[in-house]
Design an enzyme around this catalytic site. Structure first.
Site, short mmCIF file in Angstrom:
data_model
loop_
_atom_site.label_atom_id
_atom_site.label_comp_id
_atom_site.label_asym_id
_atom_site.label_seq_id
_atom_site.Cartn_x
_atom_site.Cartn_y
_atom_site.Cartn_z
N GLY A 289 0.82 -1.22 0.00
CA GLY A 289 0.00 0.00 0.00
C GLY A 289 0.84 1.26 0.00
O GLY A 289 0.58 2.18 0.77
N SER B 33 1.25 3.26 -2.67
CA SER B 33 0.81 4.20 -3.71
C SER B 33 0.38 5.53 -3.11
O SER B 33 0.42 6.56 -3.80
CB SER B 33 -0.35 3.59 -4.50
N ASP C 273 -3.60 -7.71 -4.88
CA ASP C 273 -4.67 -7.59 -3.89
C ASP C 273 -4.22 -8.38 -2.66
O ASP C 273 -4.14 -9.61 -2.70
CB ASP C 273 -5.97 -8.15 -4.47
N ASN D 236 1.52 -2.39 5.44
CA ASN D 236 0.86 -1.09 5.60
C ASN D 236 -0.51 -1.02 4.93
O ASN D 236 -1.38 -0.27 5.37
CB ASN D 236 1.79 0.00 5.04
N SER E 113 -2.89 0.38 14.66
CA SER E 113 -3.66 1.61 14.91
C SER E 113 -3.93 1.77 16.41
O SER E 113 -4.06 0.78 17.14
CB SER E 113 -5.00 1.54 14.18
N TYR F 200 -12.41 -3.05 12.01
CA TYR F 200 -11.10 -2.40 11.87
C TYR F 200 -10.34 -2.50 13.19
O TYR F 200 -9.17 -2.90 13.23
CB TYR F 200 -11.29 -0.95 11.45
N ALA G 240 -10.75 -4.61 15.58
CA ALA G 240 -10.40 -6.01 15.83
C ALA G 240 -9.24 -6.45 14.95
O ALA G 240 -8.35 -7.18 15.39
CB ALA G 240 -11.63 -6.91 15.58
N LYS H 204 -6.81 -4.65 13.88
CA LYS H 204 -5.55 -4.07 14.35
C LYS H 204 -5.13 -4.67 15.70
O LYS H 204 -3.94 -4.83 15.95
CB LYS H 204 -5.68 -2.55 14.45
P1 NAP Z 1 -4.71 5.17 2.40
O1 NAP Z 1 -4.20 6.53 2.14
O2 NAP Z 1 -6.17 4.89 2.29
O3 NAP Z 1 -3.92 4.13 1.47
C1 NAP Z 1 -4.24 2.76 1.56
C2 NAP Z 1 -3.22 1.95 0.79
O4 NAP Z 1 -3.55 0.55 0.93
C3 NAP Z 1 -3.22 2.26 -0.70
O5 NAP Z 1 -1.91 2.16 -1.18
C4 NAP Z 1 -4.10 1.14 -1.28
O6 NAP Z 1 -3.80 0.83 -2.63
C5 NAP Z 1 -3.71 -0.01 -0.36
N1 NAP Z 1 -4.73 -1.07 -0.30
C6 NAP Z 1 -6.00 -0.98 0.15
N2 NAP Z 1 -6.62 -2.17 0.00
C7 NAP Z 1 -5.73 -3.02 -0.54
C8 NAP Z 1 -5.77 -4.39 -0.94
N3 NAP Z 1 -6.87 -5.14 -0.84
N4 NAP Z 1 -4.65 -4.92 -1.46
C9 NAP Z 1 -3.53 -4.18 -1.59
N5 NAP Z 1 -3.42 -2.90 -1.23
C10 NAP Z 1 -4.51 -2.33 -0.71
O7 NAP Z 1 -4.31 4.67 3.87
P2 NAP Z 1 -3.29 5.26 4.98
O8 NAP Z 1 -4.03 6.23 5.80
O9 NAP Z 1 -2.00 5.63 4.39
O10 NAP Z 1 -3.15 3.95 5.90
C11 NAP Z 1 -2.04 3.07 5.83
C12 NAP Z 1 -2.10 2.16 7.04
O11 NAP Z 1 -2.09 2.93 8.22
C13 NAP Z 1 -3.37 1.30 7.10
O12 NAP Z 1 -3.05 -0.01 7.52
C14 NAP Z 1 -4.20 2.01 8.15
O13 NAP Z 1 -5.09 1.14 8.80
C15 NAP Z 1 -3.14 2.54 9.07
N6 NAP Z 1 -3.60 3.68 9.87
C16 NAP Z 1 -4.06 4.81 9.25
C17 NAP Z 1 -4.53 5.86 10.04
C18 NAP Z 1 -5.05 7.14 9.42
O14 NAP Z 1 -5.68 7.95 10.16
N7 NAP Z 1 -4.85 7.40 8.14
C19 NAP Z 1 -4.53 5.75 11.43
C20 NAP Z 1 -4.05 4.59 12.03
C21 NAP Z 1 -3.59 3.56 11.24
P3 NAP Z 1 -4.47 1.67 -3.87
O15 NAP Z 1 -3.86 3.04 -3.82
O16 NAP Z 1 -4.08 0.92 -5.08
O17 NAP Z 1 -5.93 1.70 -3.61
#
Ligand code: NAP
Length: 252
Positions: free
Chosen positions: A12, A14, A61, A88, A144, A157, A159, A161
């Site tokens: 993830g 991108s 995926d 991630n 998280s 979500y 659960a 994490k």
């Molecule tokens: P984001 O901006 O929504 O990006 C999600 C990433 O995961 C993208 O690269 C997406 O790929 C990829 N992805 C989603 N579903 C997928 C699948 N089935 N197979 C492969 N790749 C997949 O998320 P983010 O905020 O950077 O979050 C990254 C991590 O941090 C996550 O695990 C999230 O739970 C954790 N986190 C985030 C927050 C927050 O507030 N943002 C807080 C705590 C923890 P595409 O671009 O191709 O769709």
């Protein structure tokens, strides 16, 4: 921190936190595998922005076990192994128990666990297969704050994490003898696509005030914590869970 010639997969990458981690690892000499799911354009943009050479751009995926296996086969063929893996990729879809249908509820639990927990577990398996014969490695799981604090609107979500934290600690115990360190990072809200709808909503300001710093994290701040756990100096911190939440939630 120097990661010269370390081969690093960030699932993830991108967008969001993964993208920030990819940029940070590449700036410190790593060969980075940028991975995406549906958003090829964003994956390409991240890839093109990286310093250095010999990076890869791969699609998979993570919720599909065969696709995870193929991802690692490509990495083995093209890079000859992997030194650091950052789990991630994740999804965050609302499914409040007293508002959604039973079908919606089941779908949310299945998809969330398949991506955030089982997908991450499969990544750990395939990474370990490459790391053990290579003499070791590091696995960093992006968890998280929600694992500890509760996620009333996103219970699957939370659960997923909490499961990720338990998995990290179990694997840290199991894999230490192979010189593989396993860690979790527990961010609070981070300014990414995932959190933006919530931050733009009616609760946005009160969420920012949860931290005495009066804001949410930047993706680069979470990336910095990932790099710290991936560094040589942090091996003995294996099994750790690092909070990156601006003191918005203090656990005992
Ligand atoms: P984001 O901006 O929504 O990006 C999600 C990433 O995961 C993208 O690269 C997406 O790929 C990829 N992805 C989603 N579903 C997928 C699948 N089935 N197979 C492969 N790749 C997949 O998320 P983010 O905020 O950077 O979050 C990254 C991590 O941090 C996550 O695990 C999230 O739970 C954790 N986190 C985030 C927050 C927050 O507030 N943002 C807080 C705590 C923890 P595409 O671009 O191709 O769709």
């Amino acid at each position: 921190m120097n990661f010269k010639d370390k081969r690093v997969l960030i699932t993830g990458s991108s967008r969001g936190i993964g993208q920030a981690a990819a940029i940070a690892f590449a700036a410190r000499g790593a060969k980075v595998v940028v991975h995406y799911h549906r958003n090829q354009a964003a994956g390409q943009q991240t890839f093109d922005s990286l310093k250095g050479q010999e990076h890869l751009l791969l699609q998979a995926d993570i919720s599909d076990a065969k696709a995870v296996k193929s991802l690692f086969q490509s990495i083995q063929t093209q890079l000859g192994g992997i030194d650091i893996v950052v789990n991630n990729a994740g999804i965050f879809d609302p499914h409040p128990i007293d508002e959604v249908s039973y079908e919606h509820w089941q779908q949310s639990w299945s998809q969330t666990l398949a991506t955030n927990l089982i997908g991450a577990a499969n990544v750990c398996y395939c990474a370990t297969e490459l790391m053990i014969p290579n003499g070791g490695g590091r696995i960093i799981n992006v968890s998280s704050r929600g694992a500890f604090r509760g996620e009333p609107e996103f219970p699957a979500y939370g659960a997923s994490k909490a499961g990720m934290n338990a998995m990290s600690q179990s694997l840290a115990k199991k894999l230490g003898k192979h010189n593989i360190g396993v860690y979790a990072i527990a961010p609070g809200f981070v300014a990414t696509d995932m959190a933006q709808p919530t931050l733009d909503g009616p609760d946005g300001n009160s969420i920012k005030k949860q931290s005495p710093l009066g804001r949410v994290a930047k993706p680069e701040e979470v990336a910095h914590a990932i790099l710290f756990y991936a560094s040589e100096a942090a091996l003995f911190m294996t099994g750790g869970i690092l909070d990156v939440n601006g003191a918005s939630y203090l656990r005992s």
